[in-house]
Design a protein around this motif. Sequence first.
Motif, short mmCIF file in Angstrom:
data_model
loop_
_atom_site.label_atom_id
_atom_site.label_comp_id
_atom_site.label_asym_id
_atom_site.label_seq_id
_atom_site.Cartn_x
_atom_site.Cartn_y
_atom_site.Cartn_z
N MET A 107 0.84 -1.19 0.00
CA MET A 107 0.00 0.00 0.00
C MET A 107 0.88 1.24 0.00
SD MET A 107 -2.80 1.19 2.89
CE MET A 107 -1.51 1.48 4.10
N SER A 108 0.55 2.15 -0.85
CA SER A 108 1.27 3.42 -0.87
C SER A 108 0.34 4.52 -0.42
CB SER A 108 1.79 3.73 -2.27
OG SER A 108 0.72 3.86 -3.18
N THR A 109 0.86 5.49 0.31
CA THR A 109 0.04 6.61 0.74
C THR A 109 0.76 7.91 0.47
OG1 THR A 109 0.92 6.60 2.98
CG2 THR A 109 -1.02 5.25 2.58
N ALA A 110 0.00 8.91 0.10
CA ALA A 110 0.55 10.25 -0.08
C ALA A 110 -0.57 11.20 0.26
CB ALA A 110 1.01 10.46 -1.51
N HIS A 111 -0.52 11.80 1.44
CA HIS A 111 -1.65 12.61 1.86
C HIS A 111 -1.20 13.74 2.76
CE1 HIS A 111 -1.55 10.87 5.94
NE2 HIS A 111 -1.28 9.74 5.33
N ARG A 112 -2.02 14.77 2.81
CA ARG A 112 -1.77 15.86 3.75
C ARG A 112 -2.31 15.45 5.11
NH1 ARG A 112 -6.35 18.63 4.94
NH2 ARG A 112 -8.20 18.19 3.67
N GLU A 116 -10.61 1.36 12.17
CA GLU A 116 -9.60 0.35 11.87
C GLU A 116 -8.95 0.61 10.52
OE1 GLU A 116 -9.74 -4.33 12.60
OE2 GLU A 116 -10.97 -3.74 10.88
N THR A 117 -9.75 0.96 9.53
CA THR A 117 -9.23 1.22 8.19
C THR A 117 -8.33 2.45 8.17
OG1 THR A 117 -11.06 0.12 7.04
CG2 THR A 117 -9.91 1.85 5.84
N LEU A 118 -8.77 3.52 8.83
CA LEU A 118 -7.96 4.73 8.87
C LEU A 118 -6.59 4.47 9.49
CD1 LEU A 118 -10.67 7.33 9.97
CD2 LEU A 118 -9.59 7.17 7.71
N LEU A 119 -6.56 3.73 10.57
CA LEU A 119 -5.29 3.42 11.22
C LEU A 119 -4.39 2.61 10.29
CD1 LEU A 119 -6.62 2.58 14.79
CD2 LEU A 119 -5.23 4.56 14.15
N ALA A 120 -4.98 1.68 9.54
CA ALA A 120 -4.19 0.91 8.58
C ALA A 120 -3.64 1.79 7.47
CB ALA A 120 -5.05 -0.20 7.97
N TRP A 121 -4.32 2.89 7.20
CA TRP A 121 -3.86 3.84 6.18
C TRP A 121 -2.89 4.87 6.73
CZ3 TRP A 121 -9.18 5.17 3.46
CH2 TRP A 121 -9.53 4.10 2.63
N GLY A 122 -2.59 4.79 8.00
CA GLY A 122 -1.65 5.73 8.60
C GLY A 122 -2.27 7.00 9.12
N ILE A 123 -3.59 7.04 9.23
CA ILE A 123 -4.29 8.20 9.76
C ILE A 123 -4.84 7.86 11.14
CG2 ILE A 123 -6.30 9.72 9.50
CD1 ILE A 123 -5.96 9.64 6.55
N VAL A 124 -4.43 8.58 12.14
CA VAL A 124 -4.95 8.39 13.50
C VAL A 124 -6.10 9.39 13.70
CG1 VAL A 124 -4.46 8.43 15.96
CG2 VAL A 124 -2.70 7.66 14.34
N PRO A 125 -7.33 8.91 13.84
CA PRO A 125 -8.44 9.84 14.05
C PRO A 125 -8.22 10.71 15.29
CG PRO A 125 -9.25 7.63 13.58
CD PRO A 125 -7.78 7.51 13.81
N VAL A 126 -8.70 11.93 15.25
CA VAL A 126 -8.61 12.78 16.44
C VAL A 126 -9.63 12.35 17.48
CG1 VAL A 126 -7.68 14.76 15.20
CG2 VAL A 126 -10.16 14.52 15.41
N ALA A 127 -10.63 11.56 17.06
CA ALA A 127 -11.60 11.01 17.98
C ALA A 127 -12.35 9.88 17.29
CB ALA A 127 -12.58 12.08 18.48
#
Length: 235
Positions: free
Chosen positions: A1-6, A19-30
Motif C-alpha cells: 500500500m502506498s500513501t501520499a496525503h496531507r 480500523e481502516t484509517l489506522l491501517a492507512w496511517g491516519i490516526v483519528p482525532v476522535a
Amino acid sequence: MSTAHRAVRVVSLVPSITETLLAWGIVPVACTRFCEQPGIQSVGGTKNPEIADIVGLEPDLVVVNDEENRREDADALVAHGIAVHSCSPRSVADVAPALDALAAVLGLDVDVEPADDLLPALDLRAFIPIWRRPWMTLSGDTYGSSLLASIGVVNAFGGDGDRYPTIELTAVADRGADVVLAPTEPYAFKPFHLEVFRPIAPVVEVDGQDLFWWGVCTPQARRRLHAAIAAAVLA
C-alpha cells in the motif's frame, strides 16, 4: 500500500472505518467508545455521539455509516459546518468502491485489496442469530450475509424483506439450516444460549468482527471465517 496525503483531522463514528484509517496511517482525532482504541479520544457511542465535543475538535471530516449512526446526528454536524462522509457498504462487492471513495475524500493514494479471491464453496445453509429478547437474525440485504455468500454459505433468512427480522426460534427448523453461526457480537451469546440453538443444527461460534466489520479487514476476515467454519463443520 502506498500513501501520499496531507495531514487531516478525522473523526470516525464507525468502528470499521477507525480500523481502516489506522491501517492507512491516519490516526483519528476522535472515535466512538466501540472502536476499541483506548489511546484515541472517545466522543460517545455510534448512536449517541457528543456533537459539541466533535465540533470543538474542528475536524476536517467526520465519517459515518447510515446503519450504525443516526441521520439527525449527521445533520447536526453539517449544520455546524462540519464535512460529513457516509461510508455504507451493503455487500462485499461494495467495500472496495466505498474505500476508494473515502480515500479520495481524504486525498489518499491507497491500494485497496480486493476480497474476491477464490475459496472452495462451503455449500452450507446457515441460521445466524444476532440478538436475543427478541430473537433476531439478518436478511440477504446485509454485509454479513453477503460475506457468507461469498464463501458458499447461504443465509436461511436471506429472502426476508426486513434487513434484521425478528423471529421465533420454533420457526427456524423450517428453514433447513445445516449450521447455526453464532457471532460474538453484536450480542455476546452465553454457553446456555448456544445450547438453545443445538436442536436446530450444529453450532459454530464465529468472530463477530470478522463477520460484520468491513474495510481493510474484509479480505482476511473472509479467509478466517471460511477456515473456522470449514474446520468446525467439514472436518
